[in-house]
Design a protein around this motif. Structure first.
Motif, PDB file in Angstrom:
ATOM      1  N   PHE A 180       0.833  -1.219   0.000  1.00 41.35           N
ATOM      2  CA  PHE A 180       0.000   0.000   0.000  1.00 41.35           C
ATOM      3  C   PHE A 180       0.860   1.258   0.000  1.00 41.35           C
ATOM      4  N   TYR A 181       1.906   1.253   0.847  1.00 43.63           N
ATOM      5  CA  TYR A 181       2.749   2.447   0.919  1.00 43.63           C
ATOM      6  C   TYR A 181       3.571   2.616  -0.350  1.00 43.63           C
ATOM      7  N   TRP A 182       3.933   1.499  -0.968  1.00 43.88           N
ATOM      8  CA  TRP A 182       4.648   1.574  -2.243  1.00 43.88           C
ATOM      9  C   TRP A 182       3.755   2.214  -3.298  1.00 43.88           C
ATOM     10  N   ILE A 191       1.235   4.312  -2.831  1.00 43.70           N
ATOM     11  CA  ILE A 191       1.038   5.746  -2.585  1.00 43.70           C
ATOM     12  C   ILE A 191       2.321   6.537  -2.812  1.00 43.70           C
ATOM     13  N   GLN A 192       3.420   6.023  -2.298  1.00 44.69           N
ATOM     14  CA  GLN A 192       4.650   6.826  -2.294  1.00 44.69           C
ATOM     15  C   GLN A 192       5.478   6.692  -3.561  1.00 44.69           C
ATOM     16  N   VAL A 193       5.331   5.572  -4.230  1.00 42.77           N
ATOM     17  CA  VAL A 193       6.153   5.403  -5.429  1.00 42.77           C
ATOM     18  C   VAL A 193       5.310   5.549  -6.698  1.00 42.77           C
ATOM     19  N   TYR A 249       0.352  13.147  -5.599  1.00 40.78           N
ATOM     20  CA  TYR A 249       0.335  13.697  -4.236  1.00 40.78           C
ATOM     21  C   TYR A 249       1.318  14.845  -4.090  1.00 40.78           C
ATOM     22  N   TRP A 250       2.424  14.754  -4.823  1.00 38.86           N
ATOM     23  CA  TRP A 250       3.394  15.840  -4.755  1.00 38.86           C
ATOM     24  C   TRP A 250       2.759  17.134  -5.263  1.00 38.86           C
ATOM     25  N   TYR A 292       3.182   9.000  -6.543  1.00 38.32           N
ATOM     26  CA  TYR A 292       3.979  10.088  -5.976  1.00 38.32           C
ATOM     27  C   TYR A 292       3.683  11.446  -6.617  1.00 38.32           C
TER      28      TYR A 292
END
Lengths: 363, 601
Positions: B34-36, B38-40, B46-47, B43
């Motif tokens: 899940f974090y991968w 959202i964050q990868v 969200y940025w 990215y």
């Protein structure tokens, strides 16, 4: 009552993991609150030290002797929660914070540890292959007492983190299909009942918000949305310590408590998240490994339930902040700011160490 | 037994615990996924959202370009600074509470504020919506003092249009109005809610040249909207402004002469098409439109029975009356229906197609120039009968009637040149020859604007060359026309001779005579009047008079100025309109004649 302790029998690895995670929490609290008055990080450090001392004190008492006192502790806790509820009516807002003069923290958090001990006592002599109706009702009643008192404060987050302890004990005691069905039905009926009569509007909105966090970005979905933005914008390596725009410019709510992991995600990125997930995983693994090194049933229950006590709020929190679980005020043990949460976690780990320490003891 | 009690078999429990631990391991793997995601994977999204969160773009409006007279020295439209209060929906959680507070601070009914905001509901929530204009200093202070607690309410500075001379050339300059939500979605996409745009006149035509380029300030803000730092600053780039062809003195005089009357004046240069003055009366003060939210005044202007917003010079449709004889004379000669030697006898009346038509007098036998001089109807009845309606319509169109002149302000009327085909289409009736006789003296269904008459006059003054009337001065101004009327200068000269006699030899236009400035002109009076106009006249108990026309140019051999005047219900053209033209010719002569040695003769 006091016991000889062999320092080499103490699981120093577990204590080390406990401190590593506490230190991570300290760094994050500093980043999340350095611009606020109140010296949160310093206070957190003091709480860590105090909790560590209490942890070692707890080791000196054989958990089996502790088991004898548990009913008294439990009744005492019950009365304290009752008093808080009655007196708290006079105060504004959440009533779980009693004045420092009373207990120096949030008794609701400590209730978890007491409930664990009480459940362990209930199941200590329970030897059936599967859990019985009587045991279910008894353990349920033991859990429901403090749970309801805390829920009425109202502190739904903490109250709901007590319920899994009961479920955990039932799972451990063995659930056959019939009991499982009954429990499922009970949960459905209870949820329906709660939705209709118990839950307040803001709590319902929070549940609805999981389905569509964008329906009202300024309202209840706001927190989760800002949290996801913080985490997502951190990318792989993050924006750097104290450099997250979402946390430093205060778009993120409850940064040093409920949304501490979002600060991690924003400032240290996916790599930081993986490191912390790893550290936490090792801590939990160490606790659950201790389940296999227990001497008796009570000890096994204690270790397993303490593991659940740390695991459940962690899971709930890290899912909540990315919108996969309703917003409930559940902090992450060790990482979030909060003295009583920290203390109860240290006491729980203390119990695990205690049980493990005495695995070879003779009667 | 003892050992059994101590070391009981806990293996089922340990097994269950291992299953739970397995579930936790799987959950951890899920977390990493899940974090991968959202964050990868997500990215960038969200940025961008985080950037939008922490930055605030503030538009720095560019002052609207000024409008000047033809000298470039007199500002006809200027700017001044003003404060307005705007609402940003995104910055409030308690919308109703914010509206109430805004109402209290601005001394406005919250319902009005809500209505204003609802109007722009479809806009993104971060866009500011103007709720009150022309704030007093006290209101500015009240809002600024609450900037921290009320981030949804902001004060914006705005350059405001100012017309220093009020109603001066109002119909030419036009006025500004707030964008409608529709326009914001279609033609003015880049603009912002509450922006003022030109709605008429030059302000509308040259909107894009006048707005300039908005500047932008990007600020870094925290969650409650407090400014932390500035990131970029793009200075606004004001438009250099536009120089118009209007002559201050002529325009002022034209408006002065029309005061208290209903009518229009057009003064232009026949050489270039530059409009020196364009007046329509009654007029209005465009400054009144600058303030938002005063609907009463606006409705008042629209509902007023004498229609001050109507630009009579380019939108007003009138029967041309005898000024049409200019077209008849030119067309008659060009088509060969008559020659310079053709003469008709006027005995005061004539019977054509079984109807009796009359003349203003009994002029005896006359040729074209004198027919124009005396505005003899009977002469032109005969010309009309010889030409036929199709030929008349052809020359009317060639000289500029029945089509737009192409003036650079919006809303120009086309007018009407009737033909049998037109009548069949619109009235499902056959054209009667008798109607041609009416058209020959400028009556019947013919409809023209004062500007068209001025354009026709310019064709005559130029001995056959047409122009496009315009307000924009300088080299970018359009000159000449794509439609060459194709007239012979010799024929047109005959018409000029007639117009000269009309003014300078005791003709119907002698009221426009100016000493030392050879004015050539033609008067007109029109009996036609629409039903509602007639009703209005009766209601105002005014005398039922004819509309009064004069159109002419000067000097005869080096035409520099065309003046066309229409006075509604002014009576005979020679009596009312011609003296107005005389004044304007006089002003022009005094101001410019010395710089043109050939003038004055």
């Amino acid at each position: 009552m006091l016991d000889r302790i062999h320092p080499r029998e103490i699981d120093w690895v577990l204590i080390g993991l406990l401190l590593v995670n506490s230190a991570i929490g300290l760094v994050l609290v500093q980043s999340a609150s350095h611009f606020l008055h109140g010296g949160f990080a310093v206070r957190q450090a003091v709480w860590i030290l105090a909790s560590l001392i209490l942890l070692f004190l707890l080791l000196t008492v054989d958990y089996k002797i502790l088991m004898g006192f548990v009913p008294y502790i439990y009744v005492f806790l019950f009365l304290v929660l009752l008093v808080i509820l009655v007196l708290g009516k006079a105060e504004r807002g959440a009533k779980s914070w009693v004045g420092l003069a009373f207990m120096g923290g949030q008794p609701s958090e400590l209730a978890k540890v007491v409930v664990i001990l009480m459940l362990a006592r209930v199941f200590a002599e329970f030897k059936s292959r599967y859990v019985t109706a009587a045991a279910t009702v008894l353990s349920g009643a033991v859990t429901a007492g403090p749970l309801l008192l805390i829920a009425l404060q109202p502190d739904l987050g903490t109250a709901l983190s007590i319920a899994p302890l009961w479920l955990g004990s039932l799972v451990l005691a063995g659930l056959n299909r019939r009991t499982l069905v009954i429990i499922l039905i009970a949960v459905v009926v209870l949820s329906f009942f709660s939705w209709q009569f118990l839950l307040k509007d803001y709590q319902k909105t929070r549940l609805k918000t999981i389905i569509n966090p964008l329906q009202d970005p300024r309202g209840s979905g706001y927190h989760v949305l800002q949290s996801k933005i913080a985490i997502g914008s951190g990318g792989v390596v993050g924006k750097g310590f104290m450099k997250g725009s979402q946390s430093q410019l205060r778009f993120l709510p409850a940064r040093h408590t409920d949304f501490i992991f979002s600060v991690l995600g924003e400032e240290f990125g996916f790599l930081g998240v993986c490191v912390v997930l790893g550290a936490y995983f090792l801590l939990l693994a160490r606790i659950f490994r201790a389940v296999g090194q227990t001497r008796d049933r009570a000890g096994l229950y204690i270790v397993f339930l303490c593991g659940c006590m740390v695991t459940v709020p962690f899971m709930v929190n890290v899912l909540m902040i990315i919108g996969l679980f309703p917003v409930t005020g559940v902090p992450i043990p060790l990482l979030s700011y909060g003295g009583s949460s920290l203390l109860s976690t240290y006491l729980a780990v203390g119990l695990v160490l205690n049980v493990k320490l005495r695995r070879f003891a003779y009667v | 037994m003892c050992a059994d009690r101590i070391y009981e078999d806990l293996s089922p429990l340990r097994k269950r615990s291992r299953i739970v631990w397995l579930a936790i391991e799987i959950a951890f793997a899920g977390l990493v996924f899940f974090y991968w995601k959202i964050q990868v994977l997500d990215y960038r999204k969200y940025w961008a959202q985080a950037e939008a969160n922490r930055t605030r773009e503030i538009a720095l409006p560019a002052p609207r370009g000024v409008l000047t007279d033809r000298t470039g020295k007199i500002l006809l439209a200027d700017n001044r600074a003003s404060f307005k209060a705007s609402f940003i929906r995104e910055n409030t959680k308690d919308f109703e509470g914010s509206i109430r507070e805004a109402g209290r601070l601005l001394d406005l009914d919250p319902a009005i504020i809500r209505e204003r905001i609802e109007k722009y509901r479809s806009l993104p929530a971060f866009r500011s919506i103007v709720v009150k204009d022309e704030l007093s200093l006290k209101e500015v202070t009240l809002i600024e003092a609450r900037r921290g607690e009320r981030p949804e309410l902001i004060v914006e500075t705005e350059p405001k249009r100012l017309y220093p001379f009020g109603a001066f050339a109002a119909h030419a300059l036009g006025y500004l109005q707030e964008l409608t939500p529709d326009e914001l979605r279609t033609i003015y996409k880049g603009r912002r809610a509450g922006d003022m745009v030109g709605k008429s006149g030059v302000e509308a035509t040259y909107e894009n040249d006048l707005v300039g380029r908005e500047g932008q300030l990007v600020e870094v803000v925290d969650s409650i909207g407090r400014k932390r730092s500035e990131r970029e600053n793009v200075e606004p780039k004001p438009s250099p402004g536009l120089r118009l062809t209007l002559d201050f003195d002529l325009q002022a005089k034209a408006q002065d002469l029309l005061k208290g009357k209903e009518g229009a004046v057009v003064v232009l240069s026949p050489q270039t098409g530059e409009i020196l003055a364009l007046a329509s009366s009654p007029t209005f003060d465009p400054n009144k439109f600058i303030n938002r939210f005063t609907p009463e005044e606006w409705v008042g202007l629209i509902a007023s029975p004498d229609k001050p917003l109507l630009n009579r010079a380019v939108q007003g449709l009138y029967s041309p009356g005898s000024t049409f004889k200019i077209v008849m004379a030119t067309g008659g000669l060009e088509s060969g229906a008559i020659t310079a030697a053709t003469s008709f006898f006027c005995g005061g009346k004539i019977e054509i197609y079984g109807h009796e038509f009359s003349c203003m007098g009994s002029h005896g036998a006359l040729t074209l120039p004198d027919a124009i001089r005396f505005s003899c109807n009977i002469f032109f009845y005969n010309v009309g009968r010889r030409m036929g309606i199709e030929t008349i319509a052809d020359y009317a169109r060639r000289m500029g009637l029945g089509r737009k002149t192409g003036i650079d302000i919006p809303g120009e009327a086309t007018g009407l040149v009737p033909t049998p085909e037109w009548k069949k289409k619109t009235q499902k009736a056959v054209w009667f020859p008798g109607e041609t006789i009416s058209v020959a003296i400028g009556q019947g269904p013919l409809q023209v604007t004062p500007l068209q008459i001025a354009a026709v006059t310019a064709v005559v003054a130029n001995r056959g060359r047409a122009i496009i009337p315009h307000f924009l001065a300088g080299e970018t101004a359009p000159a000449g026309t794509d439609a060459d009327p194709g007239l012979s200068a010799a024929n047109v000269e005959q018409v000029v001779e007639g117009m000269w006699r009309s003014v300078n030899a005791g003709g119907s236009g002698q009221g426009a005579q100016v000493q030392g400035f050879e004015v050539c002109g033609k008067t007109g009076s029109t009996q036609t009047m629409s039903r509602e106009q007639a009703d209005r006249i009766s209601a105002q108990s005014k005398q039922r008079k004819t509309h009064s026309w004069f159109t002419g140019f000067a000097p005869r051999n080096d035409p520099q100025i065309v003046v066309s005047v229409l006075i509604e219900f002014g009576g005979l053209g020679g009596a009312t309109a011609a003296p107005v033209a005389k004044e304007l010719f006089g002003i022009y002569k005094d101001k410019y004649a010395r710089s043109h040695p050939s003038a004055g003769n």
